[in-house]
Structures are given as structure tokens and as C-alpha cells.
Design an enzyme around this catalytic site. Sequence first.
Site, PDB file in Angstrom:
ATOM      1  N   GLU A  78      10.619   6.302 -73.487  1.00 56.25           N
ATOM      2  CA  GLU A  78      11.765   6.817 -72.720  1.00 56.25           C
ATOM      3  C   GLU A  78      11.712   8.345 -72.644  1.00 56.25           C
ATOM      4  OE1 GLU A  78      13.810   4.995 -71.058  1.00 56.25           O
ATOM      5  OE2 GLU A  78      14.211   3.120 -72.116  1.00 56.25           O
TER       6      GLU A  78
ATOM      7  N   CYS B 110       8.509  -4.811 -71.167  1.00 54.42           N
ATOM      8  CA  CYS B 110       9.051  -3.470 -71.015  1.00 54.42           C
ATOM      9  C   CYS B 110      10.567  -3.448 -71.241  1.00 54.42           C
ATOM     10  CB  CYS B 110       8.631  -2.901 -69.664  1.00 54.42           C
ATOM     11  SG  CYS B 110       8.787  -1.119 -69.575  1.00 54.42           S
ATOM     12  N   HIS B 111      11.387  -3.265 -70.189  1.00 58.41           N
ATOM     13  CA  HIS B 111      12.839  -3.373 -70.365  1.00 58.41           C
ATOM     14  C   HIS B 111      13.317  -4.810 -70.190  1.00 58.41           C
ATOM     15  CE1 HIS B 111      12.631   1.040 -69.716  1.00 58.41           C
ATOM     16  NE2 HIS B 111      13.702   1.058 -70.478  1.00 58.41           N
TER      17      HIS B 111
END
Length: 224
Positions: free
Chosen positions: A162, A131-132
Site C-alpha cells: 500500500e 490481492c484485495h
Amino acid sequence: MKKVLIPVTNHATLGSTDQANGTYAPELTHVVDVLNANNIGFDIVSIQGGKAPLYGTDIEGDEINNKVLGDASFQTQINNTVPVSQVNVDDYDAIFYPGGFGLLSDLASNEEVAAMAAKHYEAGGIIAAVCHGPAALLPITLSNGELLIADKEVTAFTREEEVDFGTINDIPFLLEEALTRKAAQYSKVQPWNEFVIQDDRLVTGQNPASAHAVGEFLVKLLAE
């Protein structure tokens, strides 16, 4: 016993807002569950040490998340993370970066953790992120001066995700764009679908739905 180093963020909000944030719990717990099932140890660390901020701890119907969060030894680790300055990376077989928006504000630019990860990778270690989490790959520079991801294909949380999540205007930077500029190739699939890329000893997953699969890829690499 194989062992995984898990660096998590100390940053408790979304960018410079006051929205509670940190590490997104399911992206950590689902991988921890896979590690536990395969008798692989792990240590949770952070730049500053101490209690690490988590969000996504109350997701309805996520039994794995609830199970891991309810485990006393896991709670001890997440509430008492080891400062990175006290870590000997040679003790670990892999590094895993869970996601959450918090790390965009610390691990994404921290040179101490990046140097540790570079040393680990060059010694034959494995790096995984979801993910991030791949934001933590951005500052990793190898001894030849090249970025780790300069010749790698990666994925991570997408611009569309996002937008869907309502965070596009509050994030410190757009991860998809940063990776597209620095990696050999950034790839993605439809928002919220499971997607994992393995390129040599680097594994990246696109979003929360990919966390379990990232854990499986990690276990497979550790068994080789």
C-alpha cells in the site's frame, strides 16, 4: 463442466476519493486465462449487477490481460454482470474474488454475498481470492457462528505494498491489519513477490504477481 462464480465490485473509485478504481483487471484476467485454458466456465456477478468498473486495462507488456480484455464474451460478461440476488450458488464449484480497491467499499462488508459464500464453503465448495480480494472473506460467517478465516492462514495485499503504491492514506481500511485481527494467521513475503497460501479449500494470493498462481491452485483443487 466445472464452473466458478466471480463476484466483482460495483464501487468505481478508491475509497471516498474520486480516483477511478474498481476491480484491478490483471487479477481477474490472469485467472480467467487459466480457467479458459482448463475448460472451466465462469460467471461474473456483482451486488447491483450491470457494468462493473475495471482499472489496469492498459498495462504495457501484459499480453494475457490484453488478450482476455479483447475477448468479446468476456466484455459481455463484465459489462452485464449478474446481480447477486439472481445467483444460485449451488450451481458453482468455486468462488473467486479478484482484487482492486473497489471491493473494500462493498464486498468487504456485504452480508448477502458473505452468506452465499458461507453456504458454498460449508457444502464443500472452494473459495479463492487475490490481492484485495481477501477483503471479501472478512464478513463470511459459518453456521456455527465462527468466521470462515478464524482457523485459517491467509495472505493479501500488504501494508508495504500500500505504501509503495501510494494508496495507504486513501484506503477505507488496511486489509493486512483487518485480516491479522480476524484470521488464525496472516502471512506475507517481500513486496510484489508471488505468494499463495492454500489452507483446506481456501486459497489466497498476496498481490497482482500472484494472480496466475491463484488460478493454478484453483484449477488443481477443482480437479480433486
